[in-house]
Design an enzyme around this catalytic site. Structure first.
Site, mmCIF file in Angstrom:
data_model
loop_
_atom_site.group_PDB
_atom_site.id
_atom_site.type_symbol
_atom_site.label_atom_id
_atom_site.label_comp_id
_atom_site.label_asym_id
_atom_site.label_seq_id
_atom_site.Cartn_x
_atom_site.Cartn_y
_atom_site.Cartn_z
ATOM 1 N N HIS A 232 0.870 -1.195 0.000
ATOM 2 C CA HIS A 232 0.000 0.000 0.000
ATOM 3 C C HIS A 232 0.898 1.234 0.000
ATOM 4 O O HIS A 232 1.486 1.589 1.021
ATOM 5 C CB HIS A 232 -0.900 0.019 1.246
ATOM 6 C CG HIS A 232 -1.873 1.172 1.262
ATOM 7 N ND1 HIS A 232 -3.216 1.000 1.551
ATOM 8 C CD2 HIS A 232 -1.718 2.497 1.042
ATOM 9 C CE1 HIS A 232 -3.825 2.179 1.495
ATOM 10 N NE2 HIS A 232 -2.938 3.105 1.196
ATOM 11 N N HIS B 44 1.571 5.363 -1.687
ATOM 12 C CA HIS B 44 1.245 6.547 -2.499
ATOM 13 C C HIS B 44 2.559 7.158 -2.970
ATOM 14 O O HIS B 44 3.405 7.484 -2.129
ATOM 15 C CB HIS B 44 0.492 7.588 -1.671
ATOM 16 C CG HIS B 44 -0.791 7.068 -1.085
ATOM 17 N ND1 HIS B 44 -2.007 7.229 -1.704
ATOM 18 C CD2 HIS B 44 -1.033 6.378 0.057
ATOM 19 C CE1 HIS B 44 -2.955 6.674 -0.958
ATOM 20 N NE2 HIS B 44 -2.397 6.139 0.110
ATOM 21 N N ARG C 289 2.349 9.610 -5.693
ATOM 22 C CA ARG C 289 1.980 10.867 -6.383
ATOM 23 C C ARG C 289 2.529 10.903 -7.802
ATOM 24 O O ARG C 289 2.908 9.900 -8.360
ATOM 25 C CB ARG C 289 2.447 12.096 -5.587
ATOM 26 C CG ARG C 289 2.231 12.035 -4.088
ATOM 27 C CD ARG C 289 0.784 11.843 -3.684
ATOM 28 N NE ARG C 289 0.630 12.005 -2.227
ATOM 29 C CZ ARG C 289 -0.389 11.524 -1.536
ATOM 30 N NH1 ARG C 289 -1.354 10.830 -2.124
ATOM 31 N NH2 ARG C 289 -0.475 11.732 -0.244
ATOM 32 N N ASN D 266 -5.095 7.376 -6.120
ATOM 33 C CA ASN D 266 -5.821 8.609 -5.782
ATOM 34 C C ASN D 266 -5.071 9.863 -6.208
ATOM 35 O O ASN D 266 -4.783 10.742 -5.402
ATOM 36 C CB ASN D 266 -6.176 8.645 -4.281
ATOM 37 C CG ASN D 266 -4.960 8.633 -3.370
ATOM 38 O OD1 ASN D 266 -3.911 8.102 -3.726
ATOM 39 N ND2 ASN D 266 -5.101 9.225 -2.197
ATOM 40 N N LYS E 92 -9.249 -0.201 -6.050
ATOM 41 C CA LYS E 92 -9.301 0.457 -4.740
ATOM 42 C C LYS E 92 -10.626 1.178 -4.538
ATOM 43 O O LYS E 92 -11.040 1.982 -5.378
ATOM 44 C CB LYS E 92 -8.145 1.456 -4.625
ATOM 45 C CG LYS E 92 -8.099 2.257 -3.331
ATOM 46 C CD LYS E 92 -7.693 1.414 -2.135
ATOM 47 C CE LYS E 92 -7.858 2.131 -0.805
ATOM 48 N NZ LYS E 92 -6.769 3.046 -0.497
ATOM 49 N N HIS F 116 -10.605 1.188 1.672
ATOM 50 C CA HIS F 116 -10.386 2.158 2.745
ATOM 51 C C HIS F 116 -11.620 2.040 3.635
ATOM 52 O O HIS F 116 -12.700 2.510 3.274
ATOM 53 C CB HIS F 116 -10.236 3.579 2.185
ATOM 54 C CG HIS F 116 -9.948 4.597 3.252
ATOM 55 N ND1 HIS F 116 -8.770 5.289 3.335
ATOM 56 C CD2 HIS F 116 -10.693 5.007 4.314
ATOM 57 C CE1 HIS F 116 -8.795 6.087 4.391
ATOM 58 N NE2 HIS F 116 -9.961 5.950 4.997
ATOM 59 N N HIS G 156 -4.777 -0.530 5.800
ATOM 60 C CA HIS G 156 -4.340 0.233 6.977
ATOM 61 C C HIS G 156 -5.266 0.106 8.184
ATOM 62 O O HIS G 156 -5.924 1.049 8.596
ATOM 63 C CB HIS G 156 -4.100 1.713 6.635
ATOM 64 C CG HIS G 156 -5.108 2.355 5.706
ATOM 65 N ND1 HIS G 156 -6.457 2.275 5.904
ATOM 66 C CD2 HIS G 156 -4.941 3.067 4.581
ATOM 67 C CE1 HIS G 156 -7.073 2.939 4.936
ATOM 68 N NE2 HIS G 156 -6.183 3.410 4.115
ATOM 69 N N LEU H 67 -5.084 9.186 7.869
ATOM 70 C CA LEU H 67 -6.397 8.552 7.959
ATOM 71 C C LEU H 67 -6.285 7.094 7.550
ATOM 72 O O LEU H 67 -5.569 6.808 6.588
ATOM 73 C CB LEU H 67 -7.407 9.275 7.064
ATOM 74 C CG LEU H 67 -7.818 10.654 7.602
ATOM 75 C CD1 LEU H 67 -8.618 11.434 6.569
ATOM 76 C CD2 LEU H 67 -8.607 10.519 8.909
ATOM 77 N N ASP I 109 1.350 2.667 3.529
ATOM 78 C CA ASP I 109 0.491 3.841 3.339
ATOM 79 C C ASP I 109 1.324 5.124 3.376
ATOM 80 O O ASP I 109 0.822 6.184 3.747
ATOM 81 C CB ASP I 109 -0.646 3.886 4.364
ATOM 82 C CG ASP I 109 -1.734 4.883 3.991
ATOM 83 O OD1 ASP I 109 -1.843 5.246 2.798
ATOM 84 O OD2 ASP I 109 -2.482 5.310 4.901
ATOM 85 N N HIS J 60 2.955 14.561 1.475
ATOM 86 C CA HIS J 60 2.318 15.860 1.200
ATOM 87 C C HIS J 60 3.392 16.909 1.443
ATOM 88 O O HIS J 60 4.187 16.757 2.371
ATOM 89 C CB HIS J 60 1.157 16.125 2.170
ATOM 90 C CG HIS J 60 -0.026 15.245 1.972
ATOM 91 N ND1 HIS J 60 -1.007 15.503 1.042
ATOM 92 C CD2 HIS J 60 -0.390 14.100 2.585
ATOM 93 C CE1 HIS J 60 -1.930 14.566 1.095
ATOM 94 N NE2 HIS J 60 -1.580 13.684 2.016
ATOM 95 N N ALA K 26 -4.086 14.854 5.381
ATOM 96 C CA ALA K 26 -3.892 13.557 6.030
ATOM 97 C C ALA K 26 -2.859 12.749 5.267
ATOM 98 O O ALA K 26 -2.951 12.610 4.045
ATOM 99 C CB ALA K 26 -5.214 12.794 6.059
HETATM 100 C C1 NCD Z 1 -3.632 9.066 1.985
HETATM 101 C C2 NCD Z 1 -3.157 10.100 0.963
HETATM 102 O O1 NCD Z 1 -2.640 11.147 1.377
HETATM 103 O O2 NCD Z 1 -3.273 9.836 -0.248
HETATM 104 N N1 NCD Z 1 -3.701 9.691 3.270
HETATM 105 C C3 NCD Z 1 -3.701 9.066 4.471
HETATM 106 O O3 NCD Z 1 -3.888 9.742 5.484
HETATM 107 N N2 NCD Z 1 -3.506 7.778 4.601
HETATM 108 C C4 NCD Z 1 -4.925 8.495 1.543
HETATM 109 C C5 NCD Z 1 -5.337 7.274 2.315
HETATM 110 O O4 NCD Z 1 -4.745 6.202 2.153
HETATM 111 O O5 NCD Z 1 -6.251 7.368 3.130
HETATM 112 ZN ZN ZN Z 2 -3.369 5.075 1.503
#
Ligand code: NCD
Ligand code: ZN
Length: 349
Positions: A17, A19, A21, A45, A103, A140, A178, A223, A251, A255, A267
């Site tokens: 899992h 991210h 970007r 996402n 997802k 999620h 998560h 989150l 996860d 950011h 988040a």
């Molecule tokens: C994730 C994100 O920033 O893309 N944020 C997070 O708090 N985990 C999205 C997600 O997995 O919920």
């Molecule tokens: Zn995530």
């Protein structure tokens, strides 16, 4: 396990899992994952979300071209489910050699989830298609809506949705992403072998005091939100139990610092810079370092029906200080544990 253990060699792990970007953020984070993991399930996402196989293939190319030259890292792509996803996309995803899962974000649950699913029952026909094609559904698991307390949203999702989904689709391959509560651990443990879960390093290491006690610390905000200590202990017990339903999914969700340190902070915790080191710390705390390899390197691959990796990585007991920042300017990211010490370090990193 030997308390004086100073080196730990494991089969190379995967991140189930992640991210990463796109654009400049992708370029500043991808090498962190690629140096420790062989593969990662990449979350869809983006803005706009990755909803078709064609978009997933394009995103995959962007990731591959952002990798360091010598890297063999493999991004395993996913599609973002919407109420308008046609069943033919599910079929195409199942037939694609690069798309591994779908997802589901409940609309409004988290970062870039506005295009997600409002009425979960309305997409049951798509679950049927996934079940037929044996394509994993990644969830999620939080209810949305002002009326629901943020600390209760995962448990409510388990009670109101997950139980019914597994009843209606007993063969559906499902990953509850998560996990943060004892309730979700209990649900996954009791379900059949087609139901599994990922657990992040932050939910193994921290409870909600890290976020809220003695000052508000936005870099611990993700989150689903961190929960009480009792939940952390249950998660740690599940991760270190040797039960193959529970496997590694960081996860890691970068950011830019200015959007985290903000009156309305985003988040997501960035953990890719030290993912394995953070997990090693958690497993050591539970005196279960011998269980780390199954959790990090075997069970996820088995669930996704992929071969386990064969090369190895080594962690050594060596204290190092996490930098305050990675990346520059607008793309500058504050990592989890910024400016603090970690006791394990990946060799040749
Ligand atoms: C994730 C994100 O920033 O893309 N944020 C997070 O708090 N985990 C999205 C997600 O997995 O919920
Ligand atoms: Zn995530």
């Amino acid at each position: 396990m030997d308390a004086s253990l100073t080196r730990l060699t494991l089969t190379r792990p995967d991140d189930w899992h992640l991210h990463v970007r796109s654009g400049s953020l992708l370029k500043s984070v991808i090498a962190h994952s690629a140096r420790q993991f062989a593969r990662a399930i990449v979350m869809p996402n983006l803005k706009p979300p990755v909803t078709t196989v064609a978009q997933a293939l394009q995103y995959r190319e962007e990731i591959l071209s952002a990798l360091p030259a010598e890297s063999n890292f493999q991004p395993l792509m996913t599609l973002y489910l919407t109420a308008d996803t046609p069943p033919t996309q599910i079929q195409q995803a199942a037939e694609s050699e690069h798309v591994y899962a779908i997802k589901l974000y409940p609309a409004g649950a988290t970062t870039n989830s506005a295009a997600g699913v409002g009425d979960i029952r309305a997409v049951y026909p798509l679950f049927e298609t996934m079940q037929r094609y044996q394509l994993p559904l990644l969830i999620h698991g939080e209810v949305t809506g002002e009326q629901y307390d943020i600390f209760d949203r995962e448990k409510l999702f388990v009670d109101n949705h997950l139980s019914e989904i597994v009843r209606q689709f007993p063969e559906l391959r499902l990953v509850v992403e998560h996990l943060t509560t004892a309730d979700a651990v209990q649900f996954v443990s009791a379900a059949g072998p087609n139901v599994a879960a990922t657990i992040t390093p932050q939910h193994l290491l921290y409870n909600r005091n890290a976020l809220l006690a003695g000052g508000i610390r936005p870099h611990y905000y993700c989150l689903p939100v961190l929960k009480r200590e009792q939940h952390r202990q249950t998660l740690l017990a599940a991760a270190t139990s040797g039960n193959p339903k529970f496997f590694l999914g960081t996860d890691s969700a970068p950011h830019p610092t200015h959007l985290k340190e903000n009156a309305c902070g985003c988040a997501g915790c960035y953990s890719a810079h030290a993912a394995l080191e953070l997990y090693a710390e958690a497993f050591e705390q539970a005196r279960a370092l011998d269980k780390l390899e199954g959790f990090a390197s075997f069970y996820g691959a088995d669930f996704y029906r992929l071969p386990r990796n064969t090369d190895r990585i080594t962690l050594q007991k060596q204290t190092w200080t996490v930098p305050d920042r990675y990346g520059e300017g607008e793309a500058s990211i504050t990592p989890l544990r910024a400016g603090e010490q970690l006791t394990w370090q990946l060799e040749n990193a």
